[in-house]
Write an enzyme that holds these catalytic residues in place. Structure first.
Site, PDB file in Angstrom:
ATOM      1  N   ASP A 287       1.110  -1.299   0.126  1.00 12.70           N
ATOM      2  CA  ASP A 287       0.253   0.175   0.268  1.00 12.70           C
ATOM      3  C   ASP A 287       0.802   1.643  -0.040  1.00 12.70           C
ATOM      4  O   ASP A 287       2.493   1.501  -0.040  1.00 12.70           O
ATOM      5  CB  ASP A 287      -0.779  -0.288   0.829  1.00 12.70           C
ATOM      6  CG  ASP A 287      -2.121   1.010   1.141  1.00 12.70           C
ATOM      7  OD1 ASP A 287      -2.269   1.904   0.780  1.00 12.70           O
ATOM      8  OD2 ASP A 287      -3.425  -0.354   0.542  1.00 12.70           O
ATOM      9  N   HIS A 341      -3.308   3.914  -3.295  1.00 11.03           N
ATOM     10  CA  HIS A 341      -2.214   3.082  -2.957  1.00 11.03           C
ATOM     11  C   HIS A 341      -1.545   1.985  -2.866  1.00 11.03           C
ATOM     12  O   HIS A 341      -1.224   1.729  -2.708  1.00 11.03           O
ATOM     13  CB  HIS A 341      -3.822   2.013  -2.009  1.00 11.03           C
ATOM     14  CG  HIS A 341      -4.575   2.354  -2.048  1.00 11.03           C
ATOM     15  ND1 HIS A 341      -5.550   2.595  -0.795  1.00 11.03           N
ATOM     16  CD2 HIS A 341      -6.383   2.177  -2.402  1.00 11.03           C
ATOM     17  CE1 HIS A 341      -5.934   2.595  -0.121  1.00 11.03           C
ATOM     18  NE2 HIS A 341      -6.920   2.593  -1.327  1.00 11.03           N
ATOM     19  N   GLU A 412     -10.234   3.300  -4.936  1.00 12.34           N
ATOM     20  CA  GLU A 412     -10.306   5.132  -4.099  1.00 12.34           C
ATOM     21  C   GLU A 412      -8.603   5.761  -5.052  1.00 12.34           C
ATOM     22  O   GLU A 412      -7.883   6.171  -4.584  1.00 12.34           O
ATOM     23  CB  GLU A 412      -9.749   4.752  -2.803  1.00 12.34           C
ATOM     24  CG  GLU A 412     -10.723   3.423  -1.063  1.00 12.34           C
ATOM     25  CD  GLU A 412     -10.734   3.620  -0.269  1.00 12.34           C
ATOM     26  OE1 GLU A 412     -10.978   3.906   0.684  1.00 12.34           O
ATOM     27  OE2 GLU A 412      -9.311   3.897   0.109  1.00 12.34           O
TER      28      GLU A 412
END
Length: 639
Positions: A287, A341, A412
């Site tokens: 991440d 990420h 995201e």
């Protein structure tokens, strides 16, 4: 001159003896089906190297079965001692977890035995034979972990109510040792006395079903501390179980980027998964915080991205973990999440002459450019990015051997990051098109990394890109498998299903196991309060028997993000809540039944998950408490 001749005669005699010995060993090999004691292929498990523990027997209480419920009484009232476990195993509930989906009959009587009576037979050939032998070794180890020795008391002679305990395993296809979504994981288990022997027979299509059958067989065995004066292993005297999972994909996701988890911790996760018949370990390995995976083709990612040189996963460790999982009926799906990420671990591009591979890394204020610190996103305009991705994907496929399912992340994305930091030739471009075109190119690189063949299911997280109009513009329903993580009251899951996309459900309000521990940063609230108790996990049934859902939903996955978890708290974050999830995706009992007794009663579920929790503890897994111990000793009194 006679000495050399004597030496030759001596050597000739030794060679003759050796040949005779080899011939004897060859003819002495058992014929199929083989019947061999466990000790021939696995070390004997002793109390020292197992989870066997010492306990002082409490003779104050006994339990009697009354109206399918165990009732605690003072032992002076009955004059006999029946342990709570023995009463529970023979009174009312089946005590199996997950609950079998087919016809199940369990005997109401038990017999005692000793581990040394166990033997094993199988007609399976390689490669399944070795896997099944290993499964039996694990079965034996699990049985050993049930044993409780009396503190400061000499060991008594084990009670034996029969001669041998013979476990027989038959599989139809010995060539199947790789799990796919079409693998038949069903099994049949028959347990009965035949003459002076107890025979446990597991019949399955392949190794995976056989492994599940042995897991169920182990749940029919328990330790009775009162038996024979010093305790004994017991097993139900007869049983018949037919079982198969309702869903092919039964996953558990673990994040190792927010906090590093040692390999031994991940192996404990796999032990718990096997105990509950979960079959997909989704490894969110990297991440924006860290990149701990050492990839042979791109070692720079771990060099620049690990928290420390010893907080990494080497190629050999990954391969070992993959095999460790496979032996327990589990496949490993590694995810390197992009285009968001990412960050730490990706900053070496300029030093290698590749330009900036990422942007927005560690920028402040972070809340403008990502959901949590630190920020970072792929630079979609750098063509070298896609070459790096292809190398990553190729290494992952080679390390895991997994080519049917491949996860590329995809959630995201913060468009403000791209808007502010891209070198734009066209400032008016739709950034969703940038995101979509990146995803299309990433899919192409997965195909190239897999030798020109696209994996049957390329997984991506649900996001704004998986909504119309971008969903149909960039994502072909025959090529992607979407992991829907939004809330159960969000419209994304029904919209994906109605559009004909295959879905894995991971609803945040039911199956995110990291929620409810408060906030870990001063800016912004807690990520996903409140806490999800095991009852919420168990009761969540988003498909509700809808045939349209059942066609598109291939399974489900519980998730543990590790912003507030590490190897110290890992076990209790997962268990027994992940066990509750496991029964949902294996058995899928109707949710109304837990209250209205259509199939299962609430008391049955509480009793069985409590017993499963005890099993996992004896296998070395720490479990969160379900309730006060008084409730366990007095079944039904706390409901």
């Amino acid at each position: 001159m006679g000495a050399p001749g004597d030496l030759r005669r001596f050597l000739a005699i030794i060679m003759m003896i050796g040949c005779v010995f080899l011939l004897y060993m060859f003819w002495a090999q058992p014929t199929s089906p083989t019947s061999v004691p466990l000790q021939t292929f696995v070390p004997v498990v002793t109390s020292k190297d197992s989870n066997t523990h010492y306990a002082k027997i409490d003779f104050r209480w006994t339990w009697t079965c009354e109206n399918k419920r165990c009732v605690r009484k003072e032992s002076t009232e009955t004059g006999v001692h029946v342990s709570l476990t023995t009463c529970s195993m023979l009174c009312g509930s089946s005590m199996l977890w997950p609950q079998p989906t087919g016809p199940t009959t369990l005997g109401s009587h038990s017999v005692s035995f000793d581990r040394e009576q166990l033997t094993f037979e199988t007609t399976a050939t390689e490669p399944a034979r070795s896997y099944i032998q290993y499964s039996f070794a694990m079965f034996n180890s699990n049985v050993a972990n049930l044993i409780q020795l009396q503190k400061n008391e000499p060991s008594a002679t084990p009670q034996r109510d029969f001669n041998k305990f013979i476990v027989k395993v038959f599989v139809e296809h010995s060539d199947i040792v790789k799990l796919t979504l079409s693998t038949d994981e069903s099994y049949k288990l028959i347990l009965r006395m035949e003459g002076e022997n107890m025979i446990g027979t597991v019949t399955a299509n392949n190794f995976f079903g056989a492994r599940h059958g042995l897991e169920t067989l182990s749940q029919l065995i328990w330790w009775d501390e009162f038996a024979s004066g010093a305790g004994s292993l017991k097993i139900v005297k007869g049983a018949s179980v037919q079982d198969a999972p309702k869903f092919a994909y039964r996953g558990l996701m673990i994040d190792t980027a927010r906090n590093f988890l040692p390999v031994e911790s991940l192996k404990r996760v796999l032990v718990g998964m096997a105990a509950n018949k979960l079959n997909v370990f989704h490894w969110h390995v990297s991440d924006s915080q860290s990149f701990p995976l050492v990839l042979p083709s791109v070692p720079q990612l771990a060099k620049y991205g690990s928290y420390s040189p010893d907080m990494v996963y080497t190629a050999s460790e990954v391969k070992d973990l993959v095999e460790y999982a496979r032996l327990r009926g589990i496949r490993v799906v590694i995810e390197v999440d992009v285009p968001a990420h990412v960050g730490n671990g990706w900053t070496w591009g300029p030093a290698e002459g590749l330009g900036e591979l990422v942007m927005c890394v560690n920028v402040q204020p972070w809340s403008l450019y990502c959901g949590e610190p630190p920020c970072g996103q792929i630079n979609p305009d750098n063509p070298h990015v896609y070459d790096v991705l292809e190398k990553i994907y190729r290494d992952i496929i080679e390390l895991t051997g997994e080519s049917e399912i491949f996860h590329i992340g995809g959630d995201e994305v913060n468009l403000e990051c791209w808007q502010q930091f891209r070198n734009r030739t066209n400032p008016y471009v739709d950034l969703f098109d940038v995101w979509g075109n990146f995803t299309v190119e990433a899919l192409k690189r997965v195909t190239k990394a897999n030798g020109g063949k696209r994996p049957k299911h390329v997984m991506i997280w649900s996001s704004n890109l998986t909504k119309r109009p971008y969903l149909t513009k960039f994502l072909n329903k025959t090529e992607v498998l979407i992991q829907a993580w939004g809330g159960s009251d969000w419209t994304e899951t029904p919209e994906l299903v109605s559009s004909g996309y295959n879905v894995i459900i991971s609803h945040v309000d039911a199956w995110y196991l990291d929620c409810g521990y408060g906030r870990w940063r001063e800016n912004g609230g807690a990520a996903c309060d409140p806490y999800r108790p095991w009852q919420t996990v168990y009761m969540h049934r988003p498909w509700n028997g809808d045939p349209v859902y059942r066609k598109s939903v291939l399974g489900a996955e519980a998730c543990l993000w590790t912003e507030q978890a590490d190897h110290v708290s890992l076990d209790t974050r997962l268990w027994p809540r992940a066990a509750a999830f496991a029964e949902r995706v294996w058995s899928d009992v109707g949710t109304k039944s837990i209250y209205k007794q259509e199939q299962l009663s609430i008391e049955d579920v509480y009793a069985r998950i409590q017993m499963q929790r005890e099993r996992m503890i004896k296998r070395g897994l720490k479990n969160e408490a379900l309730w006060p111990q008084w409730c366990s000793q007095n079944p039904g009194m706390c409901l």
